[in-house]
Design a protein around this motif. Structure first.
Motif, PDB file in Angstrom:
ATOM      1  N   PHE A 237      29.497  48.359  47.776  1.00 28.88           N
ATOM      2  CA  PHE A 237      30.739  47.629  47.582  1.00 28.88           C
ATOM      3  C   PHE A 237      30.962  46.720  48.790  1.00 28.88           C
ATOM      4  N   ARG A 238      31.886  45.787  48.642  1.00 27.01           N
ATOM      5  CA  ARG A 238      32.234  44.946  49.780  1.00 27.01           C
ATOM      6  C   ARG A 238      33.710  44.605  49.745  1.00 27.01           C
ATOM      7  N   GLN A 239      34.221  44.288  50.895  1.00 28.44           N
ATOM      8  CA  GLN A 239      35.629  43.941  51.003  1.00 28.44           C
ATOM      9  C   GLN A 239      35.801  42.812  51.998  1.00 28.44           C
ATOM     10  N   ALA A 240      36.311  41.705  51.498  1.00 37.19           N
ATOM     11  CA  ALA A 240      36.600  40.554  52.340  1.00 37.19           C
ATOM     12  C   ALA A 240      38.048  40.645  52.814  1.00 37.19           C
ATOM     13  N   PRO A 241      38.371  39.980  53.896  1.00 38.56           N
ATOM     14  CA  PRO A 241      39.749  40.037  54.419  1.00 38.56           C
ATOM     15  C   PRO A 241      40.769  39.608  53.368  1.00 38.56           C
TER      16      PRO A 241
ATOM     17  N   ARG B 268      38.527  45.883  47.570  1.00 41.38           N
ATOM     18  CA  ARG B 268      37.121  46.270  47.613  1.00 41.38           C
ATOM     19  C   ARG B 268      36.510  46.014  46.239  1.00 41.38           C
ATOM     20  N   GLU B 269      35.341  45.378  46.241  1.00 36.24           N
ATOM     21  CA  GLU B 269      34.732  45.021  44.964  1.00 36.24           C
ATOM     22  C   GLU B 269      33.313  45.562  44.860  1.00 36.24           C
ATOM     23  N   PHE B 270      32.935  45.805  43.633  1.00 36.96           N
ATOM     24  CA  PHE B 270      31.619  46.316  43.322  1.00 36.96           C
ATOM     25  C   PHE B 270      30.561  45.255  43.570  1.00 36.96           C
ATOM     26  N   VAL B 271      29.420  45.698  44.107  1.00 41.55           N
ATOM     27  CA  VAL B 271      28.281  44.810  44.327  1.00 41.55           C
ATOM     28  C   VAL B 271      27.076  45.267  43.497  1.00 41.55           C
ATOM     29  N   ALA B 272      26.696  46.539  43.664  1.00 42.69           N
ATOM     30  CA  ALA B 272      25.502  47.037  42.982  1.00 42.69           C
ATOM     31  C   ALA B 272      25.548  48.561  42.950  1.00 42.69           C
TER      32      ALA B 272
ATOM     33  N   MET C  36      31.081  53.199  36.549  1.00 47.49           N
ATOM     34  CA  MET C  36      30.764  53.475  37.943  1.00 47.49           C
ATOM     35  C   MET C  36      30.916  52.253  38.841  1.00 47.49           C
ATOM     36  N   THR C  37      31.393  51.149  38.314  1.00 48.34           N
ATOM     37  CA  THR C  37      31.664  49.992  39.160  1.00 48.34           C
ATOM     38  C   THR C  37      33.012  50.122  39.872  1.00 48.34           C
ATOM     39  N   SER C  38      33.786  51.132  39.524  1.00 51.73           N
ATOM     40  CA  SER C  38      35.077  51.343  40.177  1.00 51.73           C
ATOM     41  C   SER C  38      34.894  52.153  41.444  1.00 51.73           C
ATOM     42  N   PRO C  39      35.446  51.722  42.560  1.00 53.05           N
ATOM     43  CA  PRO C  39      35.324  52.500  43.797  1.00 53.05           C
ATOM     44  C   PRO C  39      35.965  53.879  43.681  1.00 53.05           C
ATOM     45  N   ARG C  40      36.873  54.069  42.747  1.00 44.91           N
ATOM     46  CA  ARG C  40      37.521  55.370  42.594  1.00 44.91           C
ATOM     47  C   ARG C  40      36.575  56.441  42.082  1.00 44.91           C
TER      48      ARG C  40
ATOM     49  N   ASP D  67      32.990  59.550  45.820  1.00 47.81           N
ATOM     50  CA  ASP D  67      33.611  60.536  46.698  1.00 47.81           C
ATOM     51  C   ASP D  67      33.274  60.321  48.169  1.00 47.81           C
ATOM     52  N   TYR D  68      32.134  59.731  48.430  1.00 48.56           N
ATOM     53  CA  TYR D  68      31.660  59.634  49.809  1.00 48.56           C
ATOM     54  C   TYR D  68      31.389  58.169  50.144  1.00 48.56           C
ATOM     55  N   TRP D  69      31.753  57.818  51.394  1.00 46.20           N
ATOM     56  CA  TRP D  69      31.653  56.422  51.817  1.00 46.20           C
ATOM     57  C   TRP D  69      31.041  56.317  53.196  1.00 46.20           C
ATOM     58  N   GLY D  70      30.281  55.254  53.384  1.00 45.81           N
ATOM     59  CA  GLY D  70      29.796  54.934  54.710  1.00 45.81           C
ATOM     60  C   GLY D  70      30.898  54.286  55.526  1.00 45.81           C
ATOM     61  N   GLN D  71      30.576  53.982  56.766  1.00 45.75           N
ATOM     62  CA  GLN D  71      31.568  53.463  57.689  1.00 45.75           C
ATOM     63  C   GLN D  71      31.823  51.968  57.500  1.00 45.75           C
ATOM     64  N   GLY D  72      30.954  51.317  56.763  1.00 39.69           N
ATOM     65  CA  GLY D  72      31.080  49.881  56.548  1.00 39.69           C
ATOM     66  C   GLY D  72      30.348  49.083  57.603  1.00 39.69           C
ATOM     67  N   THR D  73      29.820  47.950  57.204  1.00 37.81           N
ATOM     68  CA  THR D  73      29.109  47.091  58.147  1.00 37.81           C
ATOM     69  C   THR D  73      29.418  45.636  57.817  1.00 37.81           C
ATOM     70  N   GLN D  74      29.663  44.860  58.859  1.00 40.15           N
ATOM     71  CA  GLN D  74      30.079  43.472  58.665  1.00 40.15           C
ATOM     72  C   GLN D  74      28.876  42.574  58.404  1.00 40.15           C
ATOM     73  N   VAL D  75      29.002  41.781  57.358  1.00 39.27           N
ATOM     74  CA  VAL D  75      28.028  40.736  57.071  1.00 39.27           C
ATOM     75  C   VAL D  75      28.787  39.409  57.055  1.00 39.27           C
ATOM     76  N   THR D  76      28.355  38.498  57.882  1.00 41.46           N
ATOM     77  CA  THR D  76      28.998  37.192  57.967  1.00 41.46           C
ATOM     78  C   THR D  76      27.961  36.115  57.690  1.00 41.46           C
ATOM     79  N   VAL D  77      28.274  35.258  56.745  1.00 40.95           N
ATOM     80  CA  VAL D  77      27.367  34.181  56.363  1.00 40.95           C
ATOM     81  C   VAL D  77      28.026  32.852  56.718  1.00 40.95           C
ATOM     82  N   SER D  78      27.407  32.137  57.613  1.00 43.92           N
ATOM     83  CA  SER D  78      27.964  30.854  58.030  1.00 43.92           C
ATOM     84  C   SER D  78      27.385  29.732  57.176  1.00 43.92           C
ATOM     85  N   SER D  79      28.177  28.697  57.022  1.00 39.63           N
ATOM     86  CA  SER D  79      27.732  27.568  56.186  1.00 39.63           C
ATOM     87  C   SER D  79      26.990  26.542  56.999  1.00 39.63           C
TER      88      SER D  79
END
Length: 125
Positions: A37-41, A45-49, A106-110, A113-125
């Motif tokens: 999943f990913r979450q932008a500011p 939180r949205e499903f990715v894969a 299963m595309t719903s984050p709900r 039960d278990y989640w990682g800490q999250g990692t930032q991915v930034t893509v510059s144009s």
């Protein structure tokens, strides 16, 4: 109990590739549905894969660019991200779920039960 540890993300340019990994603890890893999943500011939180056994399922926004995989021997899942776009910028999370429901459910984050800490991915144009 499952613990998930994600690899570091990073700052890349549009069009670049990046691979994330997520290492899981636990002896029943192979039976879990693993999600990305990913979450932008300012956004939800949205499903990715997701990866269940040998099946993968992707959000339309990443289909054809991202590839999910898992190595059960290493208790690790991966997200290979190609042709990255600025709109892919977000904090990425891996998640694990022991339940078996339809892939679309299963595309719903709900469902997870278990989640990682999250990692930032930034893509510059």
């Amino acid at each position: 109990q499952v613990q998930l540890v994600e690899s570091r993300g990073g700052l890349v340019q549009a069009g670049d590739s990046l691979r994330l990994s997520c290492a899981a603890s636990g002896r029943t890893f192979s039976s879990y549905t693993m999600g990305w999943f990913r979450q932008a500011p300012g956004k939800e939180r949205e499903f990715v894969a997701l990866i269940r056994w040998s099946y993968t399922y992707y959000a339309d926004s990443v289909k054809g660019r991202f590839t999910g995989s898992r190595d059960n021997a290493k208790n690790t899942v991966y997200l290979e991200m190609n042709s990255l776009k600025p709109e892919d910028t977000a904090v990425y999370y891996c998640a694990a779920s022991p339940i078996l429901q339809t892939l679309a459910t299963m595309t719903s984050p709900r469902r997870y039960d278990y989640w990682g800490q999250g990692t930032q991915v930034t893509v510059s144009s």
